[in-house]
Design an enzyme around this catalytic site. Structure first.
Site, short mmCIF file in Angstrom:
data_model
loop_
_atom_site.label_atom_id
_atom_site.label_comp_id
_atom_site.label_asym_id
_atom_site.label_seq_id
_atom_site.Cartn_x
_atom_site.Cartn_y
_atom_site.Cartn_z
CD GLU A 217 -6.80 0.82 -3.36
OE1 GLU A 217 -6.08 -0.43 -2.40
OE2 GLU A 217 -6.68 1.52 -3.07
N GLY B 243 -0.66 1.68 -7.28
CA GLY B 243 -2.23 1.32 -8.43
C GLY B 243 -1.73 2.19 -9.84
CB CYS C 96 -4.59 3.34 -5.49
SG CYS C 96 -4.18 1.26 -5.55
CB CYS D 115 -1.28 -0.66 1.30
SG CYS D 115 -1.86 1.61 1.04
#
Length: 283
Positions: free
Chosen positions: A217, A229, A226, A81
């Site tokens: 997600e 991402g 994100c 993350c």
């Protein structure tokens, strides 16, 4: 994590570009939340409310200040993350565990160098992107490709795929507002080609140094930002020659800067980390 006699747990509420977290200090050896407690904490009506829970724990690597783990709002765990990494870094700085501008923290999958920047921003070295299908994991494709195609409900869906410590599929769209996120996101996540599910990003290129992004997600749904991402979408577009190696990814919650100077270099993500409030949870 401090647990007073009343059974209350102290926590911090934070966000990175709108991707919000409940942060728990477990450096005293307290057990992490189980799936049920994680889901209760994340509940926006009956709990604190967040996309993910971050647990700060004792460092694993000798050079690191601390380690952290990630729990999604449905109680499942995550390997990486990026926005959470910046929030953990900011939390450690405020806690006094860090005095230097550069330091290391351990995610569930790697050790990351962090650089403290101005105005509450942090840069995190997110590691090397992995394009090998076996490393993502992506089943049914023996070799890495610039683009993959899967049939979904009678439609051939074209996407890039990469691991940033967690699996990502990246779809390029003409207009981000019209991206079929709610339809294709769950379909790709449930597809047998992604045995560990997948984070699904929809990217619109604005120019050589700027793209817009929305991410659906795993275990959460669409979030305002994100970090992993943004890294995944950027490197897929950079590898295709569609985006420069230093670019801004604009997500609904804010902007992240992604730098990937060469194929054999780590991806560096820079962005904000903010405190919202501190409180106690009635465990």
């Amino acid at each position: 994590m401090t647990k007073p006699a009343s059974g209350r747990m102290h926590f911090s509420k934070m966000h990175g570009a709108g991707n919000d977290f409940v942060v728990l200090d477990l450096r005293d050896g307290s057990p992490p939340p189980d799936a049920a407690l994680a889901a209760r904490l994340a509940d926006r009506h009956r709990g604190v409310g967040c996309d993910q829970i971050l647990t700060i724990e004792a460092a694993r690597a000798p050079e690191s200040v601390a380690a952290y783990r990630i729990w999604n709002s449905d109680g499942s765990t995550s390997q990486q993350c990026g926005n959470g990494a910046r929030c953990v870094a900011a939390w450690l700085v405020r806690d006094g565990a860090v005095q230097d501008d550069a330091f290391f923290i351990d995610s569930p999958v790697a050790t990351h160098k962090v650089q403290r920047l101005d105005d509450g921003h942090y840069a995190v070295a997110m590691g090397m992107p992995q394009f090998d299908p076996a490393q993502i994991p992506l089943v049914g494709f023996p070799r890495a490709r610039e683009a993959y195609v899967l049939p979904l409900q009678g439609e051939n869906v074209r996407f890039g795929a990469v691991s940033m410590g967690n699996p990502h599929a990246v779809l390029e769209v003409g207009l981000i507002e019209a991206a079929p996120l709610e339809r294709l996101g769950p379909l790709l996540q449930q597809h047998a080609s992604f045995p560990q599910s997948v984070n699904v990003g929809f990217a619109q290129i604005l120019d050589r140094s700027h793209a817009r992004l929305r991410v659906y997600e795993r275990g959460v749904g669409e979030t305002l930002a994100c970090g992993s991402g943004a890294c995944a979408a950027a490197v897929v577009l950079m590898q295709r020659g569609r985006l420069d190696r230093d670019a801004v990814m604009s997500l609904p919650g804010g902007d992240l800067r992604i730098q990937w100077p060469a194929d054999d270099a780590q991806v560096v993500m820079s962005g904000p980390a903010a405190f919202v409030f501190d409180g106690e949870w009635n465990a």
